[in-house]
Motif scaffolding. Structure first.
Motif, PDB file in Angstrom:
ATOM      1  N   VAL A  46       0.852  -1.186   0.000  1.00 43.79           N
ATOM      2  CA  VAL A  46       0.000   0.000   0.000  1.00 43.79           C
ATOM      3  C   VAL A  46       0.891   1.240   0.000  1.00 43.79           C
ATOM      4  CG1 VAL A  46      -1.785   1.247   1.254  1.00 43.79           C
ATOM      5  CG2 VAL A  46      -1.778  -1.249   1.283  1.00 43.79           C
ATOM      6  N   ASP A  47       0.632   2.138  -0.940  1.00 43.49           N
ATOM      7  CA  ASP A  47       1.410   3.370  -1.019  1.00 43.49           C
ATOM      8  C   ASP A  47       1.104   4.271   0.169  1.00 43.49           C
ATOM      9  OD1 ASP A  47       2.602   2.758  -3.430  1.00 43.49           O
ATOM     10  OD2 ASP A  47       1.058   3.764  -4.619  1.00 43.49           O
ATOM     11  N   TRP A  48       2.108   5.048   0.564  1.00 41.84           N
ATOM     12  CA  TRP A  48       1.891   6.007   1.645  1.00 41.84           C
ATOM     13  C   TRP A  48       0.883   7.068   1.227  1.00 41.84           C
ATOM     14  CZ3 TRP A  48       2.517   5.308   6.479  1.00 41.84           C
ATOM     15  CH2 TRP A  48       3.472   4.419   6.933  1.00 41.84           C
ATOM     16  N   SER A  49       0.834   7.379  -0.056  1.00 44.54           N
ATOM     17  CA  SER A  49      -0.164   8.357  -0.511  1.00 44.54           C
ATOM     18  C   SER A  49      -1.576   7.832  -0.267  1.00 44.54           C
ATOM     19  CB  SER A  49       0.044   8.685  -1.982  1.00 44.54           C
ATOM     20  OG  SER A  49      -0.081   7.527  -2.768  1.00 44.54           O
ATOM     21  N   MET A  50      -1.771   6.527  -0.422  1.00 46.45           N
ATOM     22  CA  MET A  50      -3.084   5.943  -0.172  1.00 46.45           C
ATOM     23  C   MET A  50      -3.399   5.947   1.329  1.00 46.45           C
ATOM     24  SD  MET A  50      -5.672   4.954  -1.856  1.00 46.45           S
ATOM     25  CE  MET A  50      -5.035   4.674  -3.469  1.00 46.45           C
ATOM     26  N   VAL A  51      -2.401   5.734   2.157  1.00 49.47           N
ATOM     27  CA  VAL A  51      -2.611   5.797   3.601  1.00 49.47           C
ATOM     28  C   VAL A  51      -2.998   7.224   4.004  1.00 49.47           C
ATOM     29  CG1 VAL A  51      -1.487   5.547   5.849  1.00 49.47           C
ATOM     30  CG2 VAL A  51      -1.062   3.868   4.053  1.00 49.47           C
ATOM     31  N   LYS A  52      -2.333   8.202   3.403  1.00 46.78           N
ATOM     32  CA  LYS A  52      -2.676   9.600   3.680  1.00 46.78           C
ATOM     33  C   LYS A  52      -4.080   9.919   3.191  1.00 46.78           C
ATOM     34  CE  LYS A  52       2.119  11.019   3.392  1.00 46.78           C
ATOM     35  NZ  LYS A  52       3.138  11.664   2.561  1.00 46.78           N
ATOM     36  N   MET A  53      -4.451   9.386   2.040  1.00 50.87           N
ATOM     37  CA  MET A  53      -5.808   9.606   1.532  1.00 50.87           C
ATOM     38  C   MET A  53      -6.845   8.955   2.450  1.00 50.87           C
ATOM     39  SD  MET A  53      -5.888  11.536  -1.069  1.00 50.87           S
ATOM     40  CE  MET A  53      -7.522  11.221  -1.677  1.00 50.87           C
ATOM     41  N   HIS A  54      -6.499   7.825   3.025  1.00 54.63           N
ATOM     42  CA  HIS A  54      -7.398   7.172   3.977  1.00 54.63           C
ATOM     43  C   HIS A  54      -7.610   8.066   5.188  1.00 54.63           C
ATOM     44  CE1 HIS A  54      -9.217   4.272   6.629  1.00 54.63           C
ATOM     45  NE2 HIS A  54      -8.201   4.370   7.456  1.00 54.63           N
ATOM     46  N   PHE A  55      -6.542   8.653   5.695  1.00 55.14           N
ATOM     47  CA  PHE A  55      -6.676   9.565   6.839  1.00 55.14           C
ATOM     48  C   PHE A  55      -7.524  10.775   6.451  1.00 55.14           C
ATOM     49  CE2 PHE A  55      -5.167  13.227   9.284  1.00 55.14           C
ATOM     50  CZ  PHE A  55      -5.509  12.806  10.558  1.00 55.14           C
ATOM     51  N   LEU A  56      -7.268  11.336   5.273  1.00 48.38           N
ATOM     52  CA  LEU A  56      -8.056  12.473   4.798  1.00 48.38           C
ATOM     53  C   LEU A  56      -9.517  12.077   4.617  1.00 48.38           C
ATOM     54  CD1 LEU A  56      -7.992  15.414   3.856  1.00 48.38           C
ATOM     55  CD2 LEU A  56      -7.497  14.572   1.570  1.00 48.38           C
ATOM     56  N   SER A  57      -9.769  10.876   4.151  1.00 44.68           N
ATOM     57  CA  SER A  57     -11.131  10.387   3.992  1.00 44.68           C
ATOM     58  C   SER A  57     -11.830  10.297   5.348  1.00 44.68           C
ATOM     59  CB  SER A  57     -11.117   9.018   3.321  1.00 44.68           C
ATOM     60  OG  SER A  57     -12.365   8.408   3.385  1.00 44.68           O
ATOM     61  N   PHE A  58     -11.108   9.844   6.358  1.00 43.39           N
ATOM     62  CA  PHE A  58     -11.675   9.769   7.706  1.00 43.39           C
ATOM     63  C   PHE A  58     -12.039  11.161   8.210  1.00 43.39           C
ATOM     64  CE2 PHE A  58     -10.982   9.761  12.341  1.00 43.39           C
ATOM     65  CZ  PHE A  58     -12.004   8.900  12.693  1.00 43.39           C
ATOM     66  N   VAL A  59     -11.160  12.120   7.990  1.00 42.75           N
ATOM     67  CA  VAL A  59     -11.435  13.500   8.412  1.00 42.75           C
ATOM     68  C   VAL A  59     -12.635  14.055   7.640  1.00 42.75           C
ATOM     69  CG1 VAL A  59     -10.505  15.847   8.430  1.00 42.75           C
ATOM     70  CG2 VAL A  59      -9.081  13.940   9.168  1.00 42.75           C
ATOM     71  N   MET A  60     -12.665  13.791   6.336  1.00 42.75           N
ATOM     72  CA  MET A  60     -13.797  14.265   5.524  1.00 42.75           C
ATOM     73  C   MET A  60     -15.115  13.619   5.957  1.00 42.75           C
ATOM     74  SD  MET A  60     -13.098  16.621   3.406  1.00 42.75           S
ATOM     75  CE  MET A  60     -14.588  16.563   2.440  1.00 42.75           C
ATOM     76  N   ALA A  61     -15.042  12.412   6.484  1.00 41.10           N
ATOM     77  CA  ALA A  61     -16.250  11.742   6.960  1.00 41.10           C
ATOM     78  C   ALA A  61     -16.784  12.388   8.232  1.00 41.10           C
ATOM     79  CB  ALA A  61     -15.969  10.267   7.205  1.00 41.10           C
ATOM     80  N   LEU A  62     -15.903  13.013   9.000  1.00 39.69           N
ATOM     81  CA  LEU A  62     -16.333  13.644  10.251  1.00 39.69           C
ATOM     82  C   LEU A  62     -16.857  15.061  10.061  1.00 39.69           C
ATOM     83  CD1 LEU A  62     -13.426  12.536  12.613  1.00 39.69           C
ATOM     84  CD2 LEU A  62     -15.715  11.561  12.436  1.00 39.69           C
ATOM     85  N   ILE A  63     -16.366  15.772   9.075  1.00 40.35           N
ATOM     86  CA  ILE A  63     -16.655  17.196   8.910  1.00 40.35           C
ATOM     87  C   ILE A  63     -18.148  17.519   8.723  1.00 40.35           C
ATOM     88  CG2 ILE A  63     -16.317  19.136   7.317  1.00 40.35           C
ATOM     89  CD1 ILE A  63     -13.418  18.325   7.124  1.00 40.35           C
ATOM     90  N   PRO A  64     -18.933  16.773   7.951  1.00 39.76           N
ATOM     91  CA  PRO A  64     -20.326  17.187   7.728  1.00 39.76           C
ATOM     92  C   PRO A  64     -21.171  17.294   8.995  1.00 39.76           C
ATOM     93  CG  PRO A  64     -19.713  15.492   6.156  1.00 39.76           C
ATOM     94  CD  PRO A  64     -18.593  15.602   7.130  1.00 39.76           C
ATOM     95  N   PHE A  65     -20.872  16.526   9.996  1.00 37.12           N
ATOM     96  CA  PHE A  65     -21.722  16.510  11.189  1.00 37.12           C
ATOM     97  C   PHE A  65     -21.592  17.781  12.024  1.00 37.12           C
ATOM     98  CE2 PHE A  65     -21.021  12.173   9.789  1.00 37.12           C
ATOM     99  CZ  PHE A  65     -22.337  11.778   9.587  1.00 37.12           C
ATOM    100  N   PRO A  66     -20.385  18.253  12.348  1.00 38.00           N
ATOM    101  CA  PRO A  66     -20.322  19.546  13.052  1.00 38.00           C
ATOM    102  C   PRO A  66     -20.764  20.722  12.172  1.00 38.00           C
ATOM    103  CG  PRO A  66     -18.113  18.632  12.772  1.00 38.00           C
ATOM    104  CD  PRO A  66     -19.083  17.611  12.295  1.00 38.00           C
ATOM    105  N   VAL A  67     -20.573  20.618  10.857  1.00 35.28           N
ATOM    106  CA  VAL A  67     -21.054  21.678   9.964  1.00 35.28           C
ATOM    107  C   VAL A  67     -22.574  21.752  10.037  1.00 35.28           C
ATOM    108  CG1 VAL A  67     -21.288  22.329   7.535  1.00 35.28           C
ATOM    109  CG2 VAL A  67     -19.070  21.648   8.429  1.00 35.28           C
TER     110      VAL A  67
END
Length: 135
Positions: A46-67
């Motif tokens: 697994v590329d590190w870029s994909m691991v970083k995208m996974h982390f970003l995806s997790f953050v993006m999954a959290l953002i809509p709820f407090p917004v």
């Protein structure tokens, strides 16, 4: 507020879902997850870029709820009721998608490990054959 601001939590949630599905799709493709081992080509880790995208995806999954919580008082009543009713299913969907990202990355890493083992075992077998003169 404008209608665009009212739809912001929904749009952010859709971006998170699309991002998660893309990560899962790329990981399945690069990891050859559904290919039988006998026919599987060499798999890279697994590329590190994909691991970083996974982390970003997790953050993006959290953002809509407090917004949504922040914008709820300025939203149209019908849209606010819809978003309020859809919070739990949306959270479950995003949670399952992020979990599937982890599962897909695990299987890609496992396949890459098997590829590395096959390379080492193959090199070892070839070395032993050279030592004994067997061709």
């Amino acid at each position: 507020m404008g209608i665009v601001i009212g739809f912001l939590p929904i749009v952010l949630w859709l971006v998170a879902v699309i991002m998660a599905v893309a990560i899962i799709t790329f990981t399945i493709g690069r990891g050859h997850i559904f290919t039988p081992r006998a026919k599987r080509p060499a798999t890279e880790p697994v590329d590190w870029s994909m691991v970083k995208m996974h982390f970003l995806s997790f953050v993006m999954a959290l953002i809509p709820f407090p917004v949504f919580v922040f914008l709820a008082n300025s939203m149209d009543v019908r849209l606010r009721d819809f978003c309020d009713a859809a919070q739990l299913p949306a959270a479950v969907i995003v949670f399952v998608l992020v979990l599937l990202e982890n599962v897909a990355m695990y299987f890609q890493a496992r396949n890459a490990s098997e590829t590395a083992m096959d390379r080492r075992i193959g090199a070892s077998v070839r070395k032993n054959d050279d030592d004994t003169g067997i061709r």
